[in-house]
Scaffold this motif. Structure first.
Motif, PDB file in Angstrom:
ATOM      1  N   HIS A  17       0.839  -1.201   0.000  1.00  0.00           N
ATOM      2  CA  HIS A  17       0.000   0.000   0.000  1.00  0.00           C
ATOM      3  C   HIS A  17       0.872   1.246   0.000  1.00  0.00           C
ATOM      4  N   PHE A  18       0.248   2.379  -0.310  1.00  0.00           N
ATOM      5  CA  PHE A  18       0.957   3.660  -0.368  1.00  0.00           C
ATOM      6  C   PHE A  18       1.696   3.936   0.947  1.00  0.00           C
ATOM      7  N   GLU A  19       1.014   3.684   2.074  1.00  0.00           N
ATOM      8  CA  GLU A  19       1.597   3.985   3.388  1.00  0.00           C
ATOM      9  C   GLU A  19       2.905   3.230   3.585  1.00  0.00           C
ATOM     10  N   SER A  20       2.926   1.962   3.181  1.00  0.00           N
ATOM     11  CA  SER A  20       4.122   1.139   3.370  1.00  0.00           C
ATOM     12  C   SER A  20       5.242   1.614   2.445  1.00  0.00           C
ATOM     13  N   ARG A  21       4.863   1.998   1.243  1.00  0.00           N
ATOM     14  CA  ARG A  21       5.877   2.471   0.303  1.00  0.00           C
ATOM     15  C   ARG A  21       6.443   3.814   0.755  1.00  0.00           C
ATOM     16  N   ALA A  22       5.611   4.645   1.372  1.00  0.00           N
ATOM     17  CA  ALA A  22       6.103   5.933   1.873  1.00  0.00           C
ATOM     18  C   ALA A  22       7.133   5.703   2.977  1.00  0.00           C
TER      19      ALA A  22
END
Ligand SMILES: *Cc1c(COP(=O)(O)O)cnc(C)c1O
Length: 394
Positions: A17-22
């Motif tokens: 997810h975006f959060e993990s990639r951030a």
């Protein structure tokens, strides 16, 4: 072979997810030592083991490991092939306008960031690049401004400070038909809420001074190129010629900011919603500009292309005396330029951010002497409202 290395040509963990990639960025850890946060590589130059052999780094104006981690992380989060980190948002936008040649024409949002007016008017105007300002929320007006020489559309959405919304997909279709590039300044919403490249834009820019950095402690800018190696090469030549790259320490600060971007954006979003709703109930407030209102003219477009409304709220009060009182009497809230940080800031666009916006455009837009813009921060919403209430009404 790519002659520079800020490309995303490795596993970008698309399953996450975006959060993990951030949080995990591009390399995530530093490969040599395993440091879990990318260190500040405060080095100007890099030693080569022998002729024809290199670590991939030669000189920090060209590439620096800390900056490269930021550039690749932003390319991942925006969904492009290549990122660039600049010494400011202005420097980032300068690089994009430098893609134009003399005689070519760019169409811009009419209530764009004040500094961008200066770039196209005072700087590139002298090199024979023409421009037209249009209301990007009015597609008829956008189409009517096209000329044979039109090579670029430059869009900010939502706009600063009037919170108008441009339909990125629709403008991308118009730009493609005209054979022009679409550039979106994504400073206000960040890739957490809005991903312009997926909606048809060719280039995304940021003032990462704002939400990406997020702590009012660094000036920086980002460019992400969607898929054109030719454009990426030109931006690379620009950054290395102008020397407008971001320093290692500032690259670290922005990377650090990005790790918490999703949680911060969610809170900015919640707080701004509360502050905007409260402002609407205030007798001294004439009008509130906020993209999250269901009766906002462009609400349907907003719902279609973004997953949040951001932290920005503008409003007009009954008089310039009320403005004066608010700016003098706010206590926790600070009267200061800029946006997107942890602290709530209140800005007076007519003499601050939009000082260089042409007078007729300011009048047309409603950037008057009773107009204020607020960047709603991460304090408790009740404290923000109480401070504003006291400053405005006590
Ligand atoms: C602040 C800002 C800029 C300019 O960025 P700096 O980092 O101040 O140079 C450009 N565009 C938008 C939308 C901004 O808010």
């Amino acid at each position: 072979m790519k002659n520079f290395s800020n490309y995303v040509d490795f596993d970008t963990k698309e399953n996450l997810h975006f959060e993990s990639r951030a949080v995990h960025g591009a390399l995530g850890t530093e490969p040599l030592t395993g440091a879990v946060s990318m260190p500040i590589f405060q080095a100007a130059t890099f030693r080569h083991p022998e002729l024809g052999n290199s670590t991939g780094f030669a000189y920090s104006r060209l590439a620096n490991p800390t900056r490269q981690e930021l550039e690749r992380t932003m390319a991942i989060l925006e969904g492009g092939i290549c990122g660039f980190a600049f010494s400011s948002g202005q420097a980032a936008n300068m690089s994009v306008f430098s893609l134009l040649n003399p005689g070519e024409h760019v169409i811009l949002s009419d209530d764009i960031y004040g500094g961008t007016f200066r770039i196209v008017g005072d700087v590139f105007g002298r090199y024979g690049i023409e421009h037209t300002y249009v209301d990007m929320s009015d597609l008829k007006e956008v189409k009517a401004a096209i000329r044979p020489e039109t090579k670029m559309f430059f869009v900010e959405t939502p706009t600063n400070p009037m919170m108008k919304v441009a339909d990125i997909r629709a403008i991308s279709d118009i730009a493609k038909e005209a054979g022009a590039l679409l550039v979106v300044d994504n400073t206000f919403l960040t890739p957490y809420f809005q991903r312009p490249l997926a909606l048809g834009a060719d280039i995304v820019t940021h003032s990462s001074t704002k939400y990406l950095g997020g702590h009012n402690d660094t000036i920086s800018g980002i460019v992400v190129v969607k898929d054109s190696q030719e454009i990426a090469d030109k931006i690379q030549v620009h950054i290395k010629s102008h020397g407008s790259q971001l320093a290692p320490l500032d690259s670290f600060l922005v990377l650090r900011g990005i790790k918490t971007l999703p949680v911060r954006m969610d809170r900015h979003n919640e707080n701004a919603k509360k502050v905007a709703a409260w402002l609407r109930t205030q007798p001294k407030v004439r009008k509130v500009y906020y993209v999250g209102f269901e009766d906002h003219k462009d609400y349907a477009v907003t719902k279609k292309q973004t997953s949040g409304f951001g932290g920005m709220v503008s409003f007009t009060v009954d008089s310039s005396e009320t403005v004066r009182k608010i700016l003098k009497d706010v206590d926790m809230i600070m009267f200061a330029e800029s946006l997107g940080g942890t602290e709530t800031l209140i800005t007076y666009p007519t003499t601050q951010t939009h000082e260089d916006t042409p007078k007729d455009i300011k009048e047309k837009l409603g950037i008057s002497d009773s107009f204020l813009r607020m960047s709603v921060g991460l304090e408790h919403a009740e404290d923000i409202i109480a401070d504003l209430n006291r400053a405005m009404n006590a």
